[in-house]
Design an enzyme around this catalytic site. Structure first.
Site, PDB file in Angstrom:
ATOM      1  N   LYS A  70       0.622  -1.225  -0.018  1.00 39.13           N
ATOM      2  CA  LYS A  70      -0.016   0.040  -0.202  1.00 39.13           C
ATOM      3  C   LYS A  70       0.897   1.358  -0.041  1.00 39.13           C
ATOM      4  CE  LYS A  70      -3.185   2.749   3.132  1.00 39.13           C
ATOM      5  NZ  LYS A  70      -3.658   2.879   4.377  1.00 39.13           N
ATOM      6  N   LYS A 123      -9.535  13.595   7.993  1.00 39.09           N
ATOM      7  CA  LYS A 123      -9.077  13.312   9.357  1.00 39.09           C
ATOM      8  C   LYS A 123      -9.030  14.227  10.275  1.00 39.09           C
ATOM      9  CE  LYS A 123      -6.032   9.320   7.967  1.00 39.09           C
ATOM     10  NZ  LYS A 123      -6.685   8.278   8.792  1.00 39.09           N
ATOM     11  N   ASP A 158       1.770   6.215   5.692  1.00 34.69           N
ATOM     12  CA  ASP A 158       0.849   5.549   5.127  1.00 34.69           C
ATOM     13  C   ASP A 158       1.073   4.593   3.801  1.00 34.69           C
ATOM     14  OD1 ASP A 158      -1.689   4.331   5.797  1.00 34.69           O
ATOM     15  OD2 ASP A 158      -2.866   5.660   4.722  1.00 34.69           O
ATOM     16  N   ASP A 201     -11.731   7.677   3.832  1.00 39.81           N
ATOM     17  CA  ASP A 201     -10.797   7.490   4.466  1.00 39.81           C
ATOM     18  C   ASP A 201     -10.286   5.958   4.546  1.00 39.81           C
ATOM     19  OD1 ASP A 201      -8.381   7.742   5.986  1.00 39.81           O
ATOM     20  OD2 ASP A 201      -9.510   8.283   7.955  1.00 39.81           O
ATOM     21  N   GLU A 230      -9.366   4.243   2.091  1.00 35.63           N
ATOM     22  CA  GLU A 230      -8.759   4.434   0.725  1.00 35.63           C
ATOM     23  C   GLU A 230      -7.574   3.173   0.388  1.00 35.63           C
ATOM     24  OE1 GLU A 230      -7.663   6.088   3.311  1.00 35.63           O
ATOM     25  OE2 GLU A 230      -5.302   5.231   2.985  1.00 35.63           O
ATOM     26  N   ARG A 273      -7.856   0.028   0.862  1.00 36.51           N
ATOM     27  CA  ARG A 273      -8.319  -1.238   0.263  1.00 36.51           C
ATOM     28  C   ARG A 273      -8.901  -0.957  -0.990  1.00 36.51           C
ATOM     29  NH1 ARG A 273     -12.606  -1.712   5.175  1.00 36.51           N
ATOM     30  NH2 ARG A 273     -10.894  -0.611   6.025  1.00 36.51           N
TER      31      ARG A 273
HETATM   32 ZN   LIG Z   1      -7.034   6.507   5.247  1.00 32.00          ZN
END
Ligand SMILES: [Zn+2]
Length: 468
Positions: free
Chosen positions: A233, A245, A256, A315, A317, A319
């Site tokens: 990811k 967020k 992330d 949020d 996102e 997946r």
């Molecule tokens: Zn997210």
């Protein structure tokens, strides 16, 4: 762009070096009885109890500097068992006073080397680290630890680098650089090209950002070898999108893309060792940003696999970008798919920051990963693909919703979502990890951290190293 280049571990060829005595608390009295009285007096003066991480320096003849260090055990070690010692010793070369301990302490070479890792890219005020060289009798152990340390440093560097310098384009450049070093083919689809190649979810999540979304596709190795596909990811910054967020939830969102960093570092280990596999690395790289063209709650996207997904929350996102990458990964029926993602806060609520969650559609693959994690002190904890929770992902207007209903079992519902995009016949493991060291420990400064990288590498080597 790997911070730590200088090796602090080297093969012992008889260079001048101080002696390093490793002693346990229980063994201290017996060990001390065999030493000159001055050594005992020095240890007493320092109230040395041989607790793990404790060290006392002993001046030797001719200016040599020896050290006595406490360890938990003399029969087995983990990667961090010499890291505190490495951080405390003055500059110099050292070797084990008892070479018979080299086998048991080989895992600790990694921590010695990583005790010299420091993220320096934006610092102009740091004095150089002391150069502490550990000499070791076993060349293979030194070389293994050096490779692993470089892979860990790559993860740390990439994750700690802020999003301004580690956006989708920089992430792609990192993959291209690693690929070029090993003769891999790297194809990068960018922006609108993602739509033409049928990667709608990756485009949708990343289209609002100034640095456009990408799918990075690296291929390496002999096509006749078993195919191993790694997916990571790569959300380079996650604002949450229109479901934005709060500041507290956004503060660390440069990390992330840790899944992508892990997948790349593992790919590098595979290529550097020339493991006899056909390797594919897929990284969907996006910034989940906000603009007039951002995707919205309630939108419905038709994924690569054909399943339609209602956006319950922008949020969730990770997946979304992973589902198109996993569908692509599954199309050529690899021997194994491993995906890495900082996917859910729910996995951290369940297991905390140090223990990544493992999901797998194959007990055999899960067991191999768990066993490797135990063998190399790089743990994972398996959670179930509990199929009746699939209902929590239902939508009244689409085949699936990307956000689990009700808020229970969030790590499981995320994994169940991904599971819909991989066929049951393809052994697949999904690792939901934190990728961040919140407070410094010996060998592990605060910042990006590799988790399950060594376990996965151990498993791949066990499975494929002899399968020519
Ligand atoms: Zn997210």
């Amino acid at each position: 762009m790997v911070t730590m280049i200088t090796d602090r571990i080297a093969v012992d060829t008889g260079q001048p070096a101080g002696q390093l005595w490793l002693v346990t608390g229980e063994g201290l009295a017996a060990w001390q009885a065999g030493q000159p009285a001055t050594v005992g007096a020095t240890l007493s003066a320092h109230r040395f109890r041989a607790k793990p991480g404790e060290v006392v320096l002993i001046p030797g003849d001719g200016g040599a500097l020896h050290a006595v260090a406490g360890v938990a055990s003399l029969t087995a070690s983990g990667p961090w068992d010499l890291a505190a010692l490495a951080e405390k010793l003055p500059a110099g070369s050292y070797r084990l006073a008892d070479p018979a301990l080299a086998e048991a302490f080989a895992p600790a070479l990694l921590g010695w080397q990583l005790a010299h890792y420091r993220f320096e890219r934006y610092r102009s005020d740091l004095p150089p680290l002391p150069e502490r060289l550990l000499l070791w009798p076993d060349a293979a152990a030194v070389s293994d630890a050096q490779s692993l340390a470089r892979a860990v440093a790559r993860v740390r560097d990439m994750v700690t680098t802020p999003a301004a310098d580690m956006g989708p384009s920089a992430l792609a450049a990192n993959v291209q650089a690693v690929g070029a070093a090993h003769g891999a083919d790297v194809i990068v689809l960018t922006g609108e090209a993602l739509l033409a190649a049928n990667h709608p979810t990756i485009h949708m999540v990343g289209r609002a950002a100034a640095d456009p979304p990408r799918l990075i596709d690296l291929a390496w190795g002999d096509p006749a070898h078993p195919k191993v596909t790694l997916v990571g990811k790569g959300v380079c910054f996650d604002s949450g999108g229109l479901d934005i967020k709060p500041a507290s939830g956004m503060a660390l969102m440069k990390k992330d893309m840790a899944g992508a960093a892990h997948a790349l570092a593992l790919a590098e280990l595979v290529m550097a060792a020339r493991l006899p596999v056909r390797l594919r690395l897929l990284i969907p790289a996006v910034e989940n940003s906000i603009s007039g063209i951002a995707f919205r709650p309630g939108d419905i996207v038709k994924t690569r696999k054909g399943l339609t997904v209602e956006i319950g929350n922008t949020d969730a996102e990770g997946r979304l970008i992973l589902c198109d990458a996993l569908a692509l990964a599954d199309e050529d029926q690899p021997a194994m798919i491993l995906d890495f993602a900082t996917l859910t806060g729910a996995a951290r609520v369940a297991l905390g920051p140090e223990l990544p969650a493992l999901f797998a559609n194959s007990d055999d693959l899960a067991d191999a990963l768990l066993a490797s994690g135990r063998a190399v002190h790089d743990p994972l904890w398996r959670l179930p693909l509990w199929t009746s929770y699939q209902d929590m992902l239902s939508s009244s207007v689409a085949d699936l919703n990307n956000a689990g209903e009700g808020g229970f079992a969030g790590a499981i519902t995320a994994a169940l979502y991904l599971n819909r995009f991989v066929s049951a016949a393809t052994p697949w493991a999904h690792i939901d990890l934190y990728g961040w060291q919140s407070s410094a420990k010996p060998g592990r400064p605060k910042g990006g951290e590799a988790m399950t990288l060594r376990a996965c590498w151990h498993m791949l080597r066990q499975r494929f190293a002899s399968a020519k």
